[in-house]
Write an enzyme that holds these catalytic residues in place. Sequence first.
Site, PDB file in Angstrom:
ATOM      1  N   ASP A  61      -4.363   2.969  -4.231  1.00 42.83           N
ATOM      2  CA  ASP A  61      -2.974   2.964  -3.776  1.00 42.83           C
ATOM      3  C   ASP A  61      -2.534   1.560  -3.369  1.00 42.83           C
ATOM      4  O   ASP A  61      -1.534   1.396  -2.669  1.00 42.83           O
ATOM      5  CB  ASP A  61      -2.785   3.936  -2.611  1.00 42.83           C
ATOM      6  CG  ASP A  61      -3.760   3.668  -1.461  1.00 42.83           C
ATOM      7  OD1 ASP A  61      -4.539   2.690  -1.547  1.00 42.83           O
ATOM      8  OD2 ASP A  61      -3.734   4.429  -0.473  1.00 42.83           O
ATOM      9  N   ASP A 110       0.869  -1.177   0.000  1.00 45.05           N
ATOM     10  CA  ASP A 110       0.000   0.000   0.000  1.00 45.05           C
ATOM     11  C   ASP A 110       0.905   1.226   0.000  1.00 45.05           C
ATOM     12  O   ASP A 110       1.818   1.341   0.825  1.00 45.05           O
ATOM     13  CB  ASP A 110      -0.906   0.002   1.236  1.00 45.05           C
ATOM     14  CG  ASP A 110      -1.953   1.099   1.163  1.00 45.05           C
ATOM     15  OD1 ASP A 110      -3.091   0.788   0.787  1.00 45.05           O
ATOM     16  OD2 ASP A 110      -1.623   2.256   1.491  1.00 45.05           O
ATOM     17  N   LEU A 111       0.658   2.120  -0.949  1.00 39.72           N
ATOM     18  CA  LEU A 111       1.486   3.316  -1.087  1.00 39.72           C
ATOM     19  C   LEU A 111       1.114   4.314   0.000  1.00 39.72           C
ATOM     20  O   LEU A 111      -0.020   4.803   0.054  1.00 39.72           O
ATOM     21  CB  LEU A 111       1.272   3.919  -2.476  1.00 39.72           C
ATOM     22  CG  LEU A 111       2.189   5.041  -2.917  1.00 39.72           C
ATOM     23  CD1 LEU A 111       3.645   4.587  -2.893  1.00 39.72           C
ATOM     24  CD2 LEU A 111       1.807   5.503  -4.310  1.00 39.72           C
TER      25      LEU A 111
END
Length: 496
Positions: free
Chosen positions: A414, A371-372
């Site tokens: 994301d 997950d960004l």
Amino acid sequence: MKAESSQAQDIPHIQGFQLDDFFEVMPMSLWLEDYSGLYRLFEQWRSQGVDDIEAWLAEDHERVRQCASAIRIQRVNGQTLGLYGADTAATLMARLSEIMRDDTLDGLASEMAQLWNSGDSFRSTSVNYTLNGQRMDIVLRGVVLPDREQRWDQVLVAVEDITELQQSRRSALVNERMARELFQQAPVSLWVEDFSRIKSLLEEVREQGIVDFRTFLDVHPEFVERCMSEIRVLDVNGYTVQMYKAKSRDDLITRLNEVFDDEMAASFSEQLIDLWDGKLFQQREVRNRTLAGDVLHIHLQFSVFAGHEEDWDLVLLALTDITARKKAEAYLEYLGQHDVLTQLKNRSFYVEELARLGRKRIEPVSFIALDLNNLKVTNDTQGHAAGDGLLRRMGEVLNKVIDRPASAARIGGDEFMVLLPGMSETDAEVVLADIRRLIDLNNQFYGGTPLSVSVGIATAAGRDDFERALRAADLAMYRDKREHHSYSRVDDARAS
């Protein structure tokens, strides 16, 4: 493609250039359409117990019109305007009723049946009209792009004008004199060949008692080469000379060895098998090269002239250049499996690949959920362009690290998932270390907001364990994300 128009939507980027530009320069008519209303209509019919869509549409032709009215056209490219003789997209949209008349609905019914059954693509032949009233025979190919807001809210439709080919086929039946003139002037590549020696070679093989001809060709590939060398080209038309970029008819015939692609032996082998089975009319797609070395994708129609079935001494080959269509199909296929912003695979591919790994019973399979971090904050404080930049950089990292048979997909805004078939959790840790190392290098190269990811790893022993492992990877990733935010708050407090 028969419907009202709506405002064009924004098209995302692909590595520094607009997909919008690619849309415009494609050598084929392209339509971007919204089928979400059609999807809702289908769902309504399914809830009413409809299961045979073809019978349902045939029962009441107004239902086909109802399908048409549920479709919205969002945009068309410049090739479309030229094809239909429109000066602007607005003109084309305003005069759709002149383009798509009653005989268009027959093709639409076929498209609707394919979409109902497959849910992701369709192909059909139909009829349209130019704005000056000329009838066009067309081939439609459409693919449902990954959903953005609603199901089927983006469908890309490619239109190919096959009017000249259809007219050529119809005209060729008039008489021999006109057929000869047509041969020379036809806007498709036509070859007249002598296959009599091929027939003799096949008969010799039969006399040897060969029954399984396919196995015979597998064992004796040199027989295919011999048959190819025995083909006599009697004539080609002017269009053929142009298509193959030859100086003259004789120039082409004397340099045929440059025309045949390396894959030609395989396709000709299938042609021989069909002839062995008595199929004197054949259609297939093959690949050739022009004398300039350019690849030509070709739709080939092979037929023995009437009255020559006994010796095959007069054979007609009609070759249609489908290179532009093949490029468009590759473009459609690419969009169906890729996230255009990051160049990674998309969620649709991820779901299909997960199912494929389950069917193949590959063991083990490891998952890396990523997950960004800080994407929302970046979007809110620096704008979506900065956020898109982070996503593209993440795509660069994963595309560099992940090689087949592994794959990396963007499965959410994301969120990313790496599938590692045949890899243990220890192997996955090595891959993750490579990802982190490239993230560090990426951050040294790019200024601004650094890349940062929260990560979870899990391994499934087999397909029955996929759900547990995926859930475990997600939970581990969310724990990592909470720790990241916790450290960030501590660092902010110290800074103040």
